[in-house]
Enzyme design. Structure first.
Site, PDB file in Angstrom:
ATOM      1  N   GLU A 246      22.190  10.821  -3.207  1.00 43.05           N
ATOM      2  CA  GLU A 246      22.898   9.519  -4.008  1.00 43.05           C
ATOM      3  C   GLU A 246      24.140   9.685  -3.151  1.00 43.05           C
ATOM      4  OE1 GLU A 246      21.647   9.229  -8.450  1.00 43.05           O
ATOM      5  OE2 GLU A 246      23.098   9.743  -8.192  1.00 43.05           O
TER       6      GLU A 246
ATOM      7  N   ARG B 253      17.090  23.102   1.821  1.00 44.20           N
ATOM      8  CA  ARG B 253      15.996  24.519   1.636  1.00 44.20           C
ATOM      9  C   ARG B 253      14.876  24.192   1.195  1.00 44.20           C
ATOM     10  NH1 ARG B 253      17.452  28.741  -2.908  1.00 44.20           N
ATOM     11  NH2 ARG B 253      17.669  26.292  -4.224  1.00 44.20           N
TER      12      ARG B 253
ATOM     13  N   TYR C 231      19.399  14.923  -7.325  1.00 43.65           N
ATOM     14  CA  TYR C 231      19.875  13.581  -7.655  1.00 43.65           C
ATOM     15  C   TYR C 231      21.518  13.813  -6.949  1.00 43.65           C
ATOM     16  CZ  TYR C 231      17.081  13.318 -12.237  1.00 43.65           C
ATOM     17  OH  TYR C 231      16.663  12.491 -13.305  1.00 43.65           O
TER      18      TYR C 231
ATOM     19  N   HIS D 268       5.027 -13.605 -10.218  1.00 41.61           N
ATOM     20  CA  HIS D 268       5.125 -13.630  -9.068  1.00 41.61           C
ATOM     21  C   HIS D 268       6.474 -14.957  -8.974  1.00 41.61           C
ATOM     22  CE1 HIS D 268       3.113 -13.824  -5.272  1.00 41.61           C
ATOM     23  NE2 HIS D 268       2.930 -15.383  -5.479  1.00 41.61           N
TER      24      HIS D 268
ATOM     25  N   THR E 282      22.373  11.587 -19.145  1.00 43.57           N
ATOM     26  CA  THR E 282      23.064  11.393 -20.422  1.00 43.57           C
ATOM     27  C   THR E 282      22.126  10.187 -21.921  1.00 43.57           C
ATOM     28  OG1 THR E 282      24.755  10.920 -18.828  1.00 43.57           O
ATOM     29  CG2 THR E 282      24.569   9.158 -20.768  1.00 43.57           C
TER      30      THR E 282
ATOM     31  N   CYS F 264      29.371  12.294 -17.311  1.00 42.05           N
ATOM     32  CA  CYS F 264      28.633  10.784 -16.717  1.00 42.05           C
ATOM     33  C   CYS F 264      30.008   9.652 -16.278  1.00 42.05           C
ATOM     34  CB  CYS F 264      27.944  10.419 -18.213  1.00 42.05           C
ATOM     35  SG  CYS F 264      26.996   8.505 -17.253  1.00 42.05           S
TER      36      CYS F 264
ATOM     37  N   ASP G 206      24.222  19.296 -21.933  1.00 44.51           N
ATOM     38  CA  ASP G 206      23.768  19.466 -20.386  1.00 44.51           C
ATOM     39  C   ASP G 206      23.375  20.676 -21.191  1.00 44.51           C
ATOM     40  OD1 ASP G 206      23.362  17.421 -19.778  1.00 44.51           O
ATOM     41  OD2 ASP G 206      24.702  17.651 -18.209  1.00 44.51           O
TER      42      ASP G 206
ATOM     43  N   ARG H 237      13.185  18.054  -5.690  1.00 39.85           N
ATOM     44  CA  ARG H 237      11.875  19.510  -6.809  1.00 39.85           C
ATOM     45  C   ARG H 237      11.596  19.077  -7.539  1.00 39.85           C
ATOM     46  NH1 ARG H 237      13.427  23.958  -8.380  1.00 39.85           N
ATOM     47  NH2 ARG H 237      14.927  23.461  -8.144  1.00 39.85           N
TER      48      ARG H 237
ATOM     49  N   CYS I 110      27.552  10.000 -13.708  1.00 38.70           N
ATOM     50  CA  CYS I 110      26.970   8.436 -13.571  1.00 38.70           C
ATOM     51  C   CYS I 110      27.467   6.978 -13.455  1.00 38.70           C
ATOM     52  CB  CYS I 110      25.573   8.434 -14.515  1.00 38.70           C
ATOM     53  SG  CYS I 110      26.512   9.070 -16.004  1.00 38.70           S
TER      54      CYS I 110
ATOM     55  N   LYS J  24      29.526   6.937 -10.004  1.00 37.90           N
ATOM     56  CA  LYS J  24      28.869   6.856  -9.062  1.00 37.90           C
ATOM     57  C   LYS J  24      27.745   5.853  -8.146  1.00 37.90           C
ATOM     58  CE  LYS J  24      24.863   7.448 -10.468  1.00 37.90           C
ATOM     59  NZ  LYS J  24      24.299   9.218 -10.084  1.00 37.90           N
TER      60      LYS J  24
ATOM     61  N   GLU K 143       5.335  -7.005 -10.174  1.00 33.06           N
ATOM     62  CA  GLU K 143       3.978  -7.311 -10.736  1.00 33.06           C
ATOM     63  C   GLU K 143       2.959  -6.637 -10.058  1.00 33.06           C
ATOM     64  OE1 GLU K 143       2.713 -11.194  -8.362  1.00 33.06           O
ATOM     65  OE2 GLU K 143       4.018 -10.970  -7.127  1.00 33.06           O
TER      66      GLU K 143
END
Length: 455
Positions: free
Chosen positions: A178, A195, A174, A431, A307, A40, A299, A201, A45, A48, A436
């Site tokens: 990205e 694919r 992901y 608003h 993470t 990470c 993982d 997916r 992450c 990235k 909202e």
């Protein structure tokens, strides 16, 4: 034993577990052979998102004309961006190491592997531990096609010497979507080969359709329903063959075709630790392997590879073993985000998952964000709530659009607490915001799951 607890792996899960356990007074050792902070912090992450933000600045410069600003945008300096990213990652590496030192953990910058169920070889030193944690994470994999070695994987993308002008990305998870957005925003021509009929997916179908539309609006060329066949060198670039003999030329081919648990070479067989067919360490709800003094988290277990989940697991295990506070981490209603362009955020069940359990009310809204009514950018926001019909409990929330991850974090609290549609309806919106819309969705779009319930 030399240690009460020894942790193999210095990523999010391992560092948190070691630090908290040491804080509780345990004798803790931790080994990391590559870099502190794991995927990470170093090749995931954090860097990235910095690259995503670099692309956003370029888009904002383009959009400013619609608001009366005349900004002349020069060429992007890739080398400057990567150098800035490297400085930030080095800073974070140092923080992770200092956290362990200050907690009193014994730190080993070396590879660790099992000699037996209580003994490890740590960089040539033999150490023993009452309990051992496996937190070695995962690694990207290349597809089994001829020439795969000519392409890069996600680890490589953060250290490219120059920005590719033509890029082919294989995959639609992901990482693939990205980086497609990142490189397109920085000026590359991007082909995305995958694919499935739609990207991402496993995500909600409305989200997947909205993302495919958004990718196309960025100028990314989509090749759905196509598997890579082979990769060849072609002059200074690469030639990717996919699908039914289709070919695309690129400066670079990026394989984002999945990750595998990092268990090779750990000597798990010497400790009698069981893995599945993919090499993932099998654990129970308390993170115990089949050897109950050996634990695994993050993982490397290949359950929910996020993470914050890994960090939560590390903390919970340390509290359970040494803090007098036994607890487990629930993998239900875990919010997550995909930093595509624009980003996606989601929590709870997809419409498809919820409909398998019974009738659900579905609320969907699509609109142009206020910003882009002036910028003219072809960008849409999509928001969706999935509501269990019998209880009227909101069981899923999904969004594609700017600030989606920031918005979804607050919604996740409500959904984890079991909020009902009436709770959303009686909440006053802020608003004008996109957020909202989640509390003003009144017209039901459709009902799903009725046929399933009838079975």
């Amino acid at each position: 034993m030399d240690f009460d607890l020894f942790v193999i792996g210095g990523g999010s899960a391992g560092v948190r577990c070691a630090r908290i356990a040491a804080g509780h007074g345990a004798r803790v050792g931790i080994a990391e052979e590559r870099f502190w902070g794991g995927t990470c912090v170093n090749v995931g992450c954090v860097p990235k998102k910095l690259l995503v933000q670099a692309g956003e600045y370029g888009a904002w410069a383009d959009d400013a004309a619609g608001f009366g600003w005349e900004i002349r945008k020069g060429p992007h300096d890739w080398a400057k961006l990567i150098a800035a990213k490297d400085r930030e990652i080095a800073r974070l590496n140092g923080i992770y190491r200092r956290l362990l030192d200050s907690a009193g953990a014994s730190v080993f910058e070396a590879r660790a592997s099992f000699l037996d169920a209580h003994t490890l070889d740590v960089g040539g030193t033999r150490v023993s531990a009452e309990r051992i944690v496996i937190a070695t994470g995962g690694h990207p994999v290349r597809p089994p096609i001829p020439g795969a070695e000519l392409g890069i994987i996600s680890d490589d993308a953060f250290y490219l010497k120059r920005m590719p002008k033509r890029l082919a990305i294989v995959g639609s998870g992901y990482i693939a979507v990205e980086f497609a957005g990142i490189f397109a925003a920085l000026g590359a021509r991007v082909d995305l080969v995958y694919r499935q009929p739609l990207p991402l997916r496993g995500f909600d179908s409305d989200l997947r359709e909205a993302l495919a539309e958004a990718l196309g609006a960025q100028g990314i060329t989509l090749h759905p329903g196509c598997s890579p066949q082979k990769l060849e060198a072609g002059g200074d670039g690469r030639v990717l063959t996919f699908g039914e003999g289709h070919r695309v030329q690129a400066d670079l081919v990026f394989f984002a075709t999945g990750r595998a648990p990092a268990t090779k070479g750990l000597g798990l067989e010497k400790a009698g630790v069981e893995t599945d067919h993919a090499g993932a360490v099998q654990v129970d709800q308390h993170l115990r392997t089949n050897r109950h003094h050996i634990y695994a988290m993050g993982d490397v277990t290949d359950r929910l590879n996020l993470t914050p989940v890994a960090t939560a697991e590390g903390h919970a295990l340390a509290d359970s073993l040494f803090g007098g506070n036994p607890r487990a981490v629930s993998l239900q209603n875990v919010p997550t985000a995909v930093f595509s362009t624009p980003p996606i955020a989601t929590v709870g069940l997809t419409e498809e998952q919820a409909a398998e359990l019974g009738p659900v009310d579905v609320y969907v809204s699509r609109f142009t964000p206020m910003r882009h009514t002036l910028s003219g950018r072809a960008r849409k926001t999509m928001m969706k709530l999935v509501v269990e019909q019998a209880s009227q409990r909101v069981v899923g929330a999904h969004m594609l659009g700017e600030d989606a991850p920031e918005i979804m974090q607050g919604l996740a609290i409500a959904i984890v607490m079991g909020a009902r549609k009436a709770d959303f309806d009686r909440t006053i919106g802020i608003h004008p915001t996109a957020a909202e819309e989640f509390v003003t969705l009144r017209a039901r779009t459709r009902v799903a799951g009725v046929a399933k319930a009838a079975e």
